[in-house]
Enzyme design. Structure first.
Site, PDB file in Angstrom:
ATOM      1  N   TYR A 144      45.934  -7.802  18.775  1.00 12.87           N
ATOM      2  CA  TYR A 144      46.556  -7.373  20.036  1.00 12.87           C
ATOM      3  C   TYR A 144      48.060  -7.540  19.915  1.00 12.87           C
ATOM      4  O   TYR A 144      48.545  -8.576  19.445  1.00 12.87           O
ATOM      5  CB  TYR A 144      46.023  -8.222  21.194  1.00 12.87           C
ATOM      6  CG  TYR A 144      46.666  -7.912  22.530  1.00 12.87           C
ATOM      7  CD1 TYR A 144      46.412  -6.705  23.193  1.00 12.87           C
ATOM      8  CD2 TYR A 144      47.519  -8.828  23.151  1.00 12.87           C
ATOM      9  CE1 TYR A 144      46.996  -6.428  24.424  1.00 12.87           C
ATOM     10  CE2 TYR A 144      48.098  -8.562  24.384  1.00 12.87           C
ATOM     11  CZ  TYR A 144      47.831  -7.353  25.015  1.00 12.87           C
ATOM     12  OH  TYR A 144      48.409  -7.086  26.229  1.00 12.87           O
ATOM     13  N   ASP A 237      53.478  -9.887  13.661  1.00 11.73           N
ATOM     14  CA  ASP A 237      53.527 -10.216  15.084  1.00 11.73           C
ATOM     15  C   ASP A 237      53.205 -11.700  15.233  1.00 11.73           C
ATOM     16  O   ASP A 237      52.048 -12.112  15.149  1.00 11.73           O
ATOM     17  CB  ASP A 237      52.525  -9.356  15.858  1.00 11.73           C
ATOM     18  CG  ASP A 237      52.571  -9.645  17.359  1.00 11.73           C
ATOM     19  OD1 ASP A 237      53.287 -10.588  17.766  1.00 11.73           O
ATOM     20  OD2 ASP A 237      51.900  -8.932  18.125  1.00 11.73           O
ATOM     21  N   LYS A 265      55.993 -16.212  23.703  1.00 12.93           N
ATOM     22  CA  LYS A 265      55.292 -17.451  24.081  1.00 12.93           C
ATOM     23  C   LYS A 265      56.154 -18.718  23.873  1.00 12.93           C
ATOM     24  O   LYS A 265      57.018 -18.975  24.696  1.00 12.93           O
ATOM     25  CB  LYS A 265      53.930 -17.490  23.403  1.00 12.93           C
ATOM     26  CG  LYS A 265      53.104 -16.263  23.884  1.00 12.93           C
ATOM     27  CD  LYS A 265      51.643 -16.260  23.579  1.00 12.93           C
ATOM     28  CE  LYS A 265      50.976 -15.116  24.326  1.00 12.93           C
ATOM     29  NZ  LYS A 265      50.411 -14.055  23.531  1.00 12.93           N
TER      30      LYS A 265
HETATM   31  C1  LIG Z   1      50.557 -12.449  23.841  1.00  9.71           C
HETATM   32  C2  LIG Z   1      50.758 -11.541  22.705  1.00  9.71           C
HETATM   33  C3  LIG Z   1      51.480 -10.342  22.824  1.00  9.71           C
HETATM   34  C4  LIG Z   1      51.949  -9.804  24.137  1.00  9.71           C
HETATM   35  O1  LIG Z   1      52.886 -10.618  24.740  1.00  9.71           O
HETATM   36  P1  LIG Z   1      53.145 -10.474  26.324  1.00  9.71           P
HETATM   37  O2  LIG Z   1      54.268 -11.413  26.575  1.00  9.71           O
HETATM   38  O3  LIG Z   1      51.859 -10.856  26.988  1.00  9.71           O
HETATM   39  O4  LIG Z   1      53.495  -9.058  26.572  1.00  9.71           O
HETATM   40  C5  LIG Z   1      51.742  -9.607  21.679  1.00  9.71           C
HETATM   41  N1  LIG Z   1      51.294 -10.014  20.484  1.00  9.71           N
HETATM   42  C6  LIG Z   1      50.579 -11.150  20.327  1.00  9.71           C
HETATM   43  C7  LIG Z   1      50.138 -11.547  18.967  1.00  9.71           C
HETATM   44  C8  LIG Z   1      50.271 -11.936  21.432  1.00  9.71           C
HETATM   45  O5  LIG Z   1      49.531 -13.039  21.268  1.00  9.71           O
END
Ligand SMILES: *Cc1c(COP(=O)(O)O)cnc(C)c1O
Length: 434
Positions: A144, A237, A265
């Site tokens: 994701y 990512d 995060k």
């Molecule tokens: C949480 C997450 C996202 C999206 O981040 P948001 O701040 O919720 O838009 C993208 N990539 C990874 C790997 C994530 O865990």
């Protein structure tokens, strides 16, 4: 357990907010029941509208490595607030945070700050496409990267095909540029490279959004080689794994260096903050230096950046937290596994630093297909029973759990004991059913 206030709150919220929530997973759809409405957090605990106190293994889905209300982060935020909430002009704070992140991640020479992980990956991909001058991208099934159009794409029938939209509202014309490969399967990546004009590969090198599924070291190595061969930009990512798996995120576990990386995060310490970065050669084609457009009214917001600086600086001053958190995570996971087996349930567990995951599954989970073979009904039961015992776990099998520094051995043992009770009750319920 009393959830009367939360039930009321949920009903009222549903009148004005779709599904009563501002992000779908919060609605508890896959585990059933009412999500507790939260009134406050403190350390590793969450308090709901009915006064229930939970041990929180979600930690806002990752950001709060120091738990709720960390004094240092809150102090930095309070100080920043005195000077104004937003300027829409450059501040010294942004350079400070950028330097802190760059100093820890090899291959990342410049970064730009944004407001969410979604924005970070979306912008990184635009930049990668512009740099490589090729439109197709490869993503992995089960990874994701936020909810932008190009990335909200599922595998077609079988992997290594052009994807199809995983949500109505995403035009096929967008998703047709996204090829979907299988995680930990280099042959599926090769097939994608052969059928497309691939300019970029994006991957969660430690996947946390299909449950916790770390990549094989060799797989990442071969991915790097393929990207070089086909002149495609490799994006890691690390929105979740950055500063979570280790102080250097994935780089604490693997040698492979990406061309670009995204963060979020933990780097915001609980505030809306994310970033994308990479080699200067790539980052320099971003506007205003180059022609690739990307912008944000609140990007680099001084309050969010102050929380981020406090969080990242505290991490740098206390690198020993990672082995400590990992030890707690390992204790928790082996406690869950042993007790599950004692009552006849098969559990697959994994740990990377402060991240942990478990599947009700008979075999090792290496990719999304494996993950999907997990027993979601068993998970839902387990989740309910844990919640009744005031253990707050992510409300889906396909999520990662998080340890924070206010946790200690005794908190972990409390959670293990609750897990044992849960498995025991589940075993009893099963006997009744048959
Ligand atoms: C949480 C997450 C996202 C999206 O981040 P948001 O701040 O919720 O838009 C993208 N990539 C990874 C790997 C994530 O865990």
């Amino acid at each position: 357990m009393d959830l009367l206030h939360s039930i009321n709150d949920f009903n009222e919220a549903k009148q004005v907010i779709p599904g009563g929530v501002n992000s779908p997973v919060r609605a508890f759809k896959s585990v059933g029941g009412t999500p507790p409405f939260i009134s406050k957090g403190k350390g590793c605990h969450l308090f709901d509208a009915d006064g229930n106190c939970y041990i929180d293994f979600v930690q806002s889905w990752g950001p709060l490595i120091f738990g709720h209300c960390d004094a240092d982060i809150q102090k930095n935020v309070s100080l920043a607030i005195q000077n104004g909430l937003s300027f829409g002009a450059p501040t010294e704070l942004e350079t400070t945070l950028a330097k802190e992140i760059i100093s820890l991640y090899e291959g990342i020479e410049k970064i730009r700050l944004v407001n969410s992980g979604t924005e970070a990956t979306m912008s990184a991909i635009r930049l990668a496409r512009a740099y490589s001058q090729k439109d197709d991208i490869i993503k992995f099934e089960g990874c994701y990267h936020g909810h932008s159009d190009s990335l909200l794409v599922s595998a077609g029938s079988g992997c290594a095909t052009f994807g199809f939209p995983s949500s109505p509202g995403v035009p096929k014309d967008f998703s047709k540029h996204t090829l979907v490969a299988r995680y930990n399967d280099i042959d599926s990546v090769k097939s994608c490279f052969e059928v497309g004009e691939v300019g970029c590969v994006i991957i969660e090198p430690i996947a946390g959004n299909m449950g916790l599924v770390p990549a094989d070291a060799n797989f990442l190595k071969e991915l790097r080689i393929l990207c070089d061969k086909y002149k495609a930009v490799l994006i890691f990512d690390e929105v979740m794994s950055g500063f979570r798996a280790s102080i250097k995120g994935t780089q604490g576990y693997y040698d492979t260096i990406p061309d670009m990386a995204t963060f979020g995060k933990v780097i915001g310490g609980g505030m809306p903050l994310a970033a994308f970065g990479g080699k200067s050669e790539i980052m320099n084609i971003l506007s205003p230096l180059g022609s690739v457009y990307q912008a944000g009214t609140l990007s680099g917001n001084p309050i969010a950046v102050s929380a981020g600086i406090a969080s990242v600086c505290k991490i740098k001053q206390n690198p020993q937290i990672y082995p400590q958190l990992e030890k707690l995570a390992n204790t928790l996971m082996s406690g869950f596994k042993n007790n599950a087996e004692k009552y006849g349930f098969s559990l697959q567990t994994s740990v990377r630093g402060s991240m942990f995951g478990f599947f009700f599954n008979n075999s090792t989970v290496k990719n999304f297909q494996d993950a999907q073979k997990s027993d979601t009904a068993l998970f839902a039961k387990f989740h309910q029973k844990m919640l009744e015992q005031k253990i707050y776990l992510a409300c889906s099998q396909f999520e990662t759990g998080f340890i924070c520094t206010p946790m200690n051995e005794s908190i972990i043992q409390t959670a293990i004991k609750a897990a044992e009770n849960s498995f025991a009750q589940m075993a009893k319920d099963n006997v009744k059913r048959t």
